[in-house]
Motif scaffolding. Structure first.
Motif, mmCIF file in Angstrom:
data_model
loop_
_atom_site.group_PDB
_atom_site.id
_atom_site.type_symbol
_atom_site.label_atom_id
_atom_site.label_comp_id
_atom_site.label_asym_id
_atom_site.label_seq_id
_atom_site.Cartn_x
_atom_site.Cartn_y
_atom_site.Cartn_z
ATOM 1 N N ALA A 9 -9.604 1.229 5.090
ATOM 2 C CA ALA A 9 -8.736 0.357 4.309
ATOM 3 C C ALA A 9 -8.195 1.009 3.047
ATOM 4 C CB ALA A 9 -9.488 -0.925 3.932
ATOM 5 N N ALA A 10 -8.755 2.145 2.636
ATOM 6 C CA ALA A 10 -8.300 2.793 1.403
ATOM 7 C C ALA A 10 -8.825 4.220 1.343
ATOM 8 C CB ALA A 10 -8.766 2.012 0.171
ATOM 9 N N VAL A 11 -8.201 5.026 0.499
ATOM 10 C CA VAL A 11 -8.629 6.409 0.282
ATOM 11 C C VAL A 11 -8.748 6.637 -1.227
ATOM 12 C CG1 VAL A 11 -8.086 8.847 0.596
ATOM 13 C CG2 VAL A 11 -7.505 7.201 2.394
ATOM 14 N N VAL A 12 -9.852 7.280 -1.630
ATOM 15 C CA VAL A 12 -10.092 7.572 -3.040
ATOM 16 C C VAL A 12 -10.203 9.084 -3.215
ATOM 17 C CG1 VAL A 12 -11.516 7.109 -5.057
ATOM 18 C CG2 VAL A 12 -11.363 5.393 -3.226
ATOM 19 N N PHE A 13 -9.333 9.639 -4.032
ATOM 20 C CA PHE A 13 -9.314 11.073 -4.305
ATOM 21 C C PHE A 13 -10.099 11.399 -5.575
ATOM 22 C CE2 PHE A 13 -5.591 10.970 -1.593
ATOM 23 C CZ PHE A 13 -5.468 12.254 -1.070
ATOM 24 N N ARG A 102 1.387 11.655 2.062
ATOM 25 C CA ARG A 102 1.108 11.336 3.465
ATOM 26 C C ARG A 102 0.164 10.139 3.582
ATOM 27 N NH1 ARG A 102 0.064 16.232 4.617
ATOM 28 N NH2 ARG A 102 -2.203 16.275 4.407
ATOM 29 N N LEU A 103 -0.917 10.170 2.823
ATOM 30 C CA LEU A 103 -1.916 9.114 2.945
ATOM 31 C C LEU A 103 -1.489 7.826 2.247
ATOM 32 C CD1 LEU A 103 -5.282 11.076 2.575
ATOM 33 C CD2 LEU A 103 -3.910 10.643 4.612
ATOM 34 N N SER A 104 -0.696 7.948 1.183
ATOM 35 C CA SER A 104 -0.258 6.740 0.481
ATOM 36 C C SER A 104 0.745 5.934 1.290
ATOM 37 C CB SER A 104 0.339 7.087 -0.888
ATOM 38 O OG SER A 104 1.575 7.775 -0.755
ATOM 39 N N ALA A 105 1.376 6.574 2.263
ATOM 40 C CA ALA A 105 2.283 5.848 3.152
ATOM 41 C C ALA A 105 1.513 4.959 4.142
ATOM 42 C CB ALA A 105 3.169 6.830 3.920
ATOM 43 N N ARG A 106 0.196 5.200 4.238
ATOM 44 C CA ARG A 106 -0.633 4.449 5.193
ATOM 45 C C ARG A 106 -1.661 3.554 4.511
ATOM 46 N NH1 ARG A 106 -3.253 1.778 7.830
ATOM 47 N NH2 ARG A 106 -4.195 2.078 9.887
ATOM 48 N N TRP A 107 -2.216 4.000 3.374
ATOM 49 C CA TRP A 107 -3.282 3.244 2.716
ATOM 50 C C TRP A 107 -3.063 3.168 1.209
ATOM 51 C CZ3 TRP A 107 -4.847 7.284 6.143
ATOM 52 C CH2 TRP A 107 -5.388 6.840 7.364
ATOM 53 N N ASN A 132 2.057 6.827 -6.434
ATOM 54 C CA ASN A 132 1.369 6.841 -5.147
ATOM 55 C C ASN A 132 -0.027 6.249 -5.225
ATOM 56 O OD1 ASN A 132 3.210 9.552 -5.092
ATOM 57 N ND2 ASN A 132 3.128 8.591 -3.074
ATOM 58 N N PHE A 133 -0.527 6.029 -6.436
ATOM 59 C CA PHE A 133 -1.886 5.525 -6.607
ATOM 60 C C PHE A 133 -1.870 4.083 -7.095
ATOM 61 C CE2 PHE A 133 -2.516 10.072 -6.617
ATOM 62 C CZ PHE A 133 -3.689 10.214 -5.894
ATOM 63 N N ARG A 134 -2.661 3.258 -6.420
ATOM 64 C CA ARG A 134 -2.789 1.863 -6.827
ATOM 65 C C ARG A 134 -3.554 1.749 -8.147
ATOM 66 N NH1 ARG A 134 -3.346 -2.545 -3.343
ATOM 67 N NH2 ARG A 134 -1.859 -1.395 -2.020
ATOM 68 N N THR A 135 -4.549 2.614 -8.321
ATOM 69 C CA THR A 135 -5.377 2.551 -9.519
ATOM 70 C C THR A 135 -6.084 3.881 -9.719
ATOM 71 O OG1 THR A 135 -7.041 1.202 -10.674
ATOM 72 C CG2 THR A 135 -7.461 1.704 -8.342
ATOM 73 N N VAL A 214 -6.247 17.197 6.030
ATOM 74 C CA VAL A 214 -6.542 15.780 5.801
ATOM 75 C C VAL A 214 -5.327 14.964 6.222
ATOM 76 C CG1 VAL A 214 -7.330 14.069 4.134
ATOM 77 C CG2 VAL A 214 -8.050 16.447 3.903
ATOM 78 N N THR A 215 -5.285 14.681 7.506
ATOM 79 C CA THR A 215 -4.165 13.947 8.095
ATOM 80 C C THR A 215 -4.506 12.470 8.235
ATOM 81 O OG1 THR A 215 -4.999 14.327 10.332
ATOM 82 C CG2 THR A 215 -3.498 15.994 9.411
ATOM 83 N N VAL A 216 -3.483 11.684 8.521
ATOM 84 C CA VAL A 216 -3.710 10.262 8.787
ATOM 85 C C VAL A 216 -4.667 10.096 9.973
ATOM 86 C CG1 VAL A 216 -2.581 8.146 9.605
ATOM 87 C CG2 VAL A 216 -1.516 9.511 7.781
ATOM 88 N N GLU A 217 -4.486 10.914 10.977
ATOM 89 C CA GLU A 217 -5.339 10.824 12.171
ATOM 90 C C GLU A 217 -6.787 11.141 11.852
ATOM 91 O OE1 GLU A 217 -1.216 11.065 13.082
ATOM 92 O OE2 GLU A 217 -2.445 12.521 11.975
#
Length: 225
Positions: A9-13, A102-107, A132-135, A214-217
């Motif tokens: 549901a989300a990605v944290v960098f 890439r990842l922000s387009a999905r999550w 690109n970052f929600r927070t 680090v792809t969407v897949e």
């Protein structure tokens, strides 16, 4: 109990060492402060401070290393020098901006960083990826820095997702331990100059050679990890 097969549901960098090649700058600046004060650099100090929050590493520099000044004064000296270095050149790791896009387009994305707030904001702005970052969370804004889970837990709280449905992207030993302790699924992107400890890598769901991997897949596949 969290369903391990629930979709991501989300990605944290993490930031330093993942998006920007700034771990070496932090080390150089801290060593420079010690050298200016005539203090020899203790063995293991570099690794010990990776992931610490600003109050933690400034206290370590002042009390363990012996850098001149109170912890807040040491923090200010360090951050001012870091900001000056960033203004000269902010080294970006290969594929960082593309991975974020890439990842922000999905999550929805977040940053959980040990950097102080002003360096987080300056970095994201310089790279042109703030939107690109929600927070974002600085570990100086939570009770404890990495390897404690606080920063990642707060990022997930702000994103409104359960930690077990989020993926962390980390490089350092303490960062990997922090994300794993928070319950996120962890992608390790080891930094060549500061390779993480084997016990920290063991907590990662996958280890990659760079952000281009680090792809969407790949991230979607971690729902079953």
């Amino acid at each position: 109990m969290t369903n391990s097969r629930a979709p991501i549901a989300a990605v944290v960098f993490d930031m330093d060492g993942v998006l920007t090649d700034t771990e070496t700058i932090w080390d150089d600046v801290r060593r420079g402060l010690a050298a200016a004060d005539g203090i020899p650099w203790p063995e293991g100090a570099t690794e010990a401070m990776m992931g610490m929050s600003t109050p933690e590493w400034s206290d370590y520099l002042a009390t363990t290393v012996g850098v001149r000044g109170t912890p807040p004064e040491v923090a200010e000296r360090t951050i001012e020098e870091m900001a000056a270095r960033y203004r000269q050149h902010l080294p970006t790791l290969p594929g960082a901006v593309e991975a974020v896009q890439r990842l922000s387009a999905r999550w929805p994305l977040a940053v959980a960083s040990s950097s102080p707030r002003r360096l987080i904001d300056a970095t994201l702005d310089t790279l042109g990826i703030t939107a690109n970052f929600r927070t974002s969370v600085s570990t100086q804004e939570v009770a404890a820095g990495k390897p404690a889970p606080d920063g990642y837990l707060r990022a997930c709280e702000l994103l409104g997702v359960e930690p077990g449905r989020a993926v962390a992207i980390e490089d350092s030993s303490n960062g990997l331990r922090s994300a794993a302790a928070a319950g996120l699924k962890v992608v390790a992107v080891p930094h060549e100059a500061f390779p993480p400890a084997q016990d920290a890598l063991a907590g990662a769901a996958v280890v990659v050679g760079g952000l281009d991997e680090v792809t969407v897949e790949l991230v979607e596949g971690l729902a079953d990890a």
